[in-house]
Scaffold this motif. Structure first.
Motif, PDB file in Angstrom:
ATOM      1  N   THR A  48     -41.124-111.841 -28.553  1.00 41.95           N
ATOM      2  CA  THR A  48     -42.474-111.537 -29.033  1.00 41.95           C
ATOM      3  C   THR A  48     -42.923-110.180 -28.521  1.00 41.95           C
ATOM      4  O   THR A  48     -43.487-109.367 -29.272  1.00 41.95           O
ATOM      5  CB  THR A  48     -43.468-112.621 -28.587  1.00 41.95           C
ATOM      6  OG1 THR A  48     -43.087-113.872 -29.165  1.00 41.95           O
ATOM      7  CG2 THR A  48     -44.891-112.282 -29.031  1.00 41.95           C
ATOM      8  N   VAL A  49     -42.687-109.917 -27.239  1.00 46.95           N
ATOM      9  CA  VAL A  49     -43.037-108.616 -26.669  1.00 46.95           C
ATOM     10  C   VAL A  49     -42.267-107.506 -27.367  1.00 46.95           C
ATOM     11  O   VAL A  49     -42.826-106.451 -27.696  1.00 46.95           O
ATOM     12  CB  VAL A  49     -42.764-108.598 -25.155  1.00 46.95           C
ATOM     13  CG1 VAL A  49     -42.958-107.193 -24.589  1.00 46.95           C
ATOM     14  CG2 VAL A  49     -43.675-109.584 -24.439  1.00 46.95           C
ATOM     15  N   ARG A  50     -40.995-107.748 -27.636  1.00 44.13           N
ATOM     16  CA  ARG A  50     -40.173-106.735 -28.322  1.00 44.13           C
ATOM     17  C   ARG A  50     -40.727-106.449 -29.718  1.00 44.13           C
ATOM     18  O   ARG A  50     -40.790-105.294 -30.153  1.00 44.13           O
ATOM     19  CB  ARG A  50     -38.734-107.214 -28.407  1.00 44.13           C
ATOM     20  CG  ARG A  50     -37.798-106.238 -29.101  1.00 44.13           C
ATOM     21  CD  ARG A  50     -36.351-106.674 -28.930  1.00 44.13           C
ATOM     22  NE  ARG A  50     -35.959-106.653 -27.525  1.00 44.13           N
ATOM     23  CZ  ARG A  50     -34.764-107.057 -27.079  1.00 44.13           C
ATOM     24  NH1 ARG A  50     -33.871-107.522 -27.944  1.00 44.13           N
ATOM     25  NH2 ARG A  50     -34.480-107.000 -25.810  1.00 44.13           N
ATOM     26  N   ASN A  51     -41.147-107.507 -30.421  1.00 43.68           N
ATOM     27  CA  ASN A  51     -41.726-107.322 -31.757  1.00 43.68           C
ATOM     28  C   ASN A  51     -42.996-106.476 -31.694  1.00 43.68           C
ATOM     29  O   ASN A  51     -43.248-105.641 -32.571  1.00 43.68           O
ATOM     30  CB  ASN A  51     -42.036-108.673 -32.387  1.00 43.68           C
ATOM     31  CG  ASN A  51     -40.790-109.440 -32.785  1.00 43.68           C
ATOM     32  OD1 ASN A  51     -39.711-108.856 -32.917  1.00 43.68           O
ATOM     33  ND2 ASN A  51     -40.928-110.735 -32.958  1.00 43.68           N
ATOM     34  N   GLY A  88     -52.758-115.399 -40.596  1.00 42.29           N
ATOM     35  CA  GLY A  88     -53.006-114.886 -39.259  1.00 42.29           C
ATOM     36  C   GLY A  88     -52.242-113.621 -38.980  1.00 42.29           C
ATOM     37  O   GLY A  88     -51.617-113.050 -39.873  1.00 42.29           O
ATOM     38  N   LEU A  89     -52.241-113.203 -37.731  1.00 43.27           N
ATOM     39  CA  LEU A  89     -51.672-111.905 -37.358  1.00 43.27           C
ATOM     40  C   LEU A  89     -50.343-112.096 -36.642  1.00 43.27           C
ATOM     41  O   LEU A  89     -50.275-112.671 -35.565  1.00 43.27           O
ATOM     42  CB  LEU A  89     -52.664-111.187 -36.436  1.00 43.27           C
ATOM     43  CG  LEU A  89     -52.479-109.692 -36.243  1.00 43.27           C
ATOM     44  CD1 LEU A  89     -52.718-108.950 -37.549  1.00 43.27           C
ATOM     45  CD2 LEU A  89     -53.441-109.188 -35.176  1.00 43.27           C
ATOM     46  N   LYS A  90     -49.253-111.587 -37.246  1.00 48.05           N
ATOM     47  CA  LYS A  90     -47.954-111.671 -36.605  1.00 48.05           C
ATOM     48  C   LYS A  90     -47.853-110.666 -35.466  1.00 48.05           C
ATOM     49  O   LYS A  90     -48.587-109.680 -35.420  1.00 48.05           O
ATOM     50  CB  LYS A  90     -46.853-111.400 -37.637  1.00 48.05           C
ATOM     51  CG  LYS A  90     -46.679-112.512 -38.652  1.00 48.05           C
ATOM     52  CD  LYS A  90     -45.491-112.231 -39.553  1.00 48.05           C
ATOM     53  CE  LYS A  90     -45.253-113.386 -40.508  1.00 48.05           C
ATOM     54  NZ  LYS A  90     -44.092-113.123 -41.402  1.00 48.05           N
ATOM     55  N   ALA A  91     -46.895-110.912 -34.575  1.00 44.34           N
ATOM     56  CA  ALA A  91     -46.777-110.090 -33.369  1.00 44.34           C
ATOM     57  C   ALA A  91     -46.542-108.622 -33.699  1.00 44.34           C
ATOM     58  O   ALA A  91     -47.162-107.740 -33.101  1.00 44.34           O
ATOM     59  CB  ALA A  91     -45.643-110.619 -32.489  1.00 44.34           C
ATOM     60  N   HIS A  92     -45.648-108.336 -34.667  1.00 44.44           N
ATOM     61  CA  HIS A  92     -45.345-106.939 -34.943  1.00 44.44           C
ATOM     62  C   HIS A  92     -46.529-106.227 -35.596  1.00 44.44           C
ATOM     63  O   HIS A  92     -46.736-105.040 -35.384  1.00 44.44           O
ATOM     64  CB  HIS A  92     -44.096-106.816 -35.816  1.00 44.44           C
ATOM     65  CG  HIS A  92     -44.246-107.345 -37.197  1.00 44.44           C
ATOM     66  ND1 HIS A  92     -44.068-108.670 -37.495  1.00 44.44           N
ATOM     67  CD2 HIS A  92     -44.557-106.726 -38.362  1.00 44.44           C
ATOM     68  CE1 HIS A  92     -44.258-108.853 -38.790  1.00 44.44           C
ATOM     69  NE2 HIS A  92     -44.561-107.692 -39.345  1.00 44.44           N
ATOM     70  N   THR A  93     -47.326-106.969 -36.389  1.00 44.22           N
ATOM     71  CA  THR A  93     -48.505-106.351 -37.002  1.00 44.22           C
ATOM     72  C   THR A  93     -49.573-106.080 -35.953  1.00 44.22           C
ATOM     73  O   THR A  93     -50.194-105.010 -35.944  1.00 44.22           O
ATOM     74  CB  THR A  93     -49.074-107.255 -38.108  1.00 44.22           C
ATOM     75  OG1 THR A  93     -48.028-107.626 -39.005  1.00 44.22           O
ATOM     76  CG2 THR A  93     -50.164-106.530 -38.885  1.00 44.22           C
ATOM     77  N   ALA A  94     -49.793-107.047 -35.068  1.00 47.50           N
ATOM     78  CA  ALA A  94     -50.732-106.833 -33.969  1.00 47.50           C
ATOM     79  C   ALA A  94     -50.271-105.664 -33.106  1.00 47.50           C
ATOM     80  O   ALA A  94     -51.082-104.840 -32.662  1.00 47.50           O
ATOM     81  CB  ALA A  94     -50.853-108.106 -33.123  1.00 47.50           C
ATOM     82  N   THR A 115     -41.252-103.138 -18.121  1.00 48.91           N
ATOM     83  CA  THR A 115     -40.177-103.548 -19.016  1.00 48.91           C
ATOM     84  C   THR A 115     -40.650-104.693 -19.905  1.00 48.91           C
ATOM     85  O   THR A 115     -41.688-105.312 -19.651  1.00 48.91           O
ATOM     86  CB  THR A 115     -38.951-104.002 -18.220  1.00 48.91           C
ATOM     87  OG1 THR A 115     -39.277-105.213 -17.502  1.00 48.91           O
ATOM     88  CG2 THR A 115     -38.495-102.935 -17.237  1.00 48.91           C
ATOM     89  N   GLU A 116     -39.856-104.995 -20.923  1.00 45.62           N
ATOM     90  CA  GLU A 116     -40.178-106.130 -21.797  1.00 45.62           C
ATOM     91  C   GLU A 116     -40.249-107.425 -21.002  1.00 45.62           C
ATOM     92  O   GLU A 116     -41.117-108.267 -21.236  1.00 45.62           O
ATOM     93  CB  GLU A 116     -39.131-106.250 -22.905  1.00 45.62           C
ATOM     94  CG  GLU A 116     -39.177-105.119 -23.911  1.00 45.62           C
ATOM     95  CD  GLU A 116     -38.087-105.221 -24.960  1.00 45.62           C
ATOM     96  OE1 GLU A 116     -37.244-106.150 -24.851  1.00 45.62           O
ATOM     97  OE2 GLU A 116     -38.071-104.404 -25.897  1.00 45.62           O
ATOM     98  N   ASP A 117     -39.327-107.604 -20.062  1.00 43.43           N
ATOM     99  CA  ASP A 117     -39.337-108.824 -19.247  1.00 43.43           C
ATOM    100  C   ASP A 117     -40.590-108.899 -18.385  1.00 43.43           C
ATOM    101  O   ASP A 117     -41.191-109.973 -18.244  1.00 43.43           O
ATOM    102  CB  ASP A 117     -38.091-108.866 -18.348  1.00 43.43           C
ATOM    103  CG  ASP A 117     -36.819-109.169 -19.132  1.00 43.43           C
ATOM    104  OD1 ASP A 117     -36.922-109.827 -20.181  1.00 43.43           O
ATOM    105  OD2 ASP A 117     -35.738-108.759 -18.687  1.00 43.43           O
TER     106      ASP A 117
END
Length: 208
Positions: A79-82, A103-109, A65-67
């Protein structure tokens, strides 16, 4: 044909680490290989890419899960959800500008890690030549050091004493610092490769 029902299964940290490393390396390959990496000498985003690789593997293979993933990686749930909700089709369109600017955002990574994961699942994983080249480039140019770190620790079963990891990394010089010596100062134990990359990145930033 009798349908096969696949149930969620617990998998060992080593299995997660191994696949995450493969996803990470494939993502670097998708970025354009060593020639493209040279354009981005300040690779502060590599830790974000490694975190995204772990998040995708944990979600897709371990069905976490995300958690669970947030706790494992030391990230926020948002951040995990993104990462996990990233659109792989959009990532390559915005990637170059984002890396150059901030730099690299979470959703792009996350989108890049998803693309890499999908390619690996399709069997498109011709990384032997690429990994050799990127390791040499890391030694010469001070870039791509996470790939060299991952190559040197591949096959080790974490958690591990810092002394053993330090011995594996001794002689790998980044920004005029021996990573083996840096690891020796990280504490008695390293829990997993992601933690190792994160701590080394923090140490290297402190030295600049």
């Amino acid at each position: 044909m009798v349908p096969v029902v696949v149930q969620p299964q617990e998998i060992k940290d080593f299995d997660v680490d191994e696949l995450a490393i493969r996803v990470f390396l494939k993502a670097l390959e998708l970025l354009g290989g060593p020639r493209k990496l040279i354009l981005y000498r300040n690779l502060t985003w590599l830790t974000s890419l490694m975190e995204a690789a772990y998040a995708v593997v944990l979600a897709e293979e371990a069905l976490k899960t995300e958690d669970d993933i947030a706790e494992f990686l030391g990230l926020t749930r948002q951040t995990v959800r993104n990462i996990l909700r990233a659109d792989p089709e959009l990532v390559m369109k915005k990637l170059s500008g984002e890396l150059e600017e901030r730099g690299l955002k979470a959703h792009t990574a996350g989108g890049l890690a998803k693309l890499a994961y999908e390619e690996i699942k399709k069997g498109n994983e011709a990384l032997v030549f690429f990994s050799q080249v990127i390791r040499e480039g890391g030694k010469i140019l001070g870039i791509g050091w996470p790939a060299e770190v991952l190559a040197r620790i591949k096959g080790l079963d974490f958690p591990l004493p810092s002394a053993l990891v330090s011995e594996r990394l001794r002689g790998l010089i980044v920004k005029e610092r021996d990573l083996g010596e840096l690891v020796a100062a990280l504490g008695p134990e390293i829990r997993n490769p992601r933690e190792l990359l994160h701590l080394l990145a923090e140490k290297l930033r402190e030295e600049t």
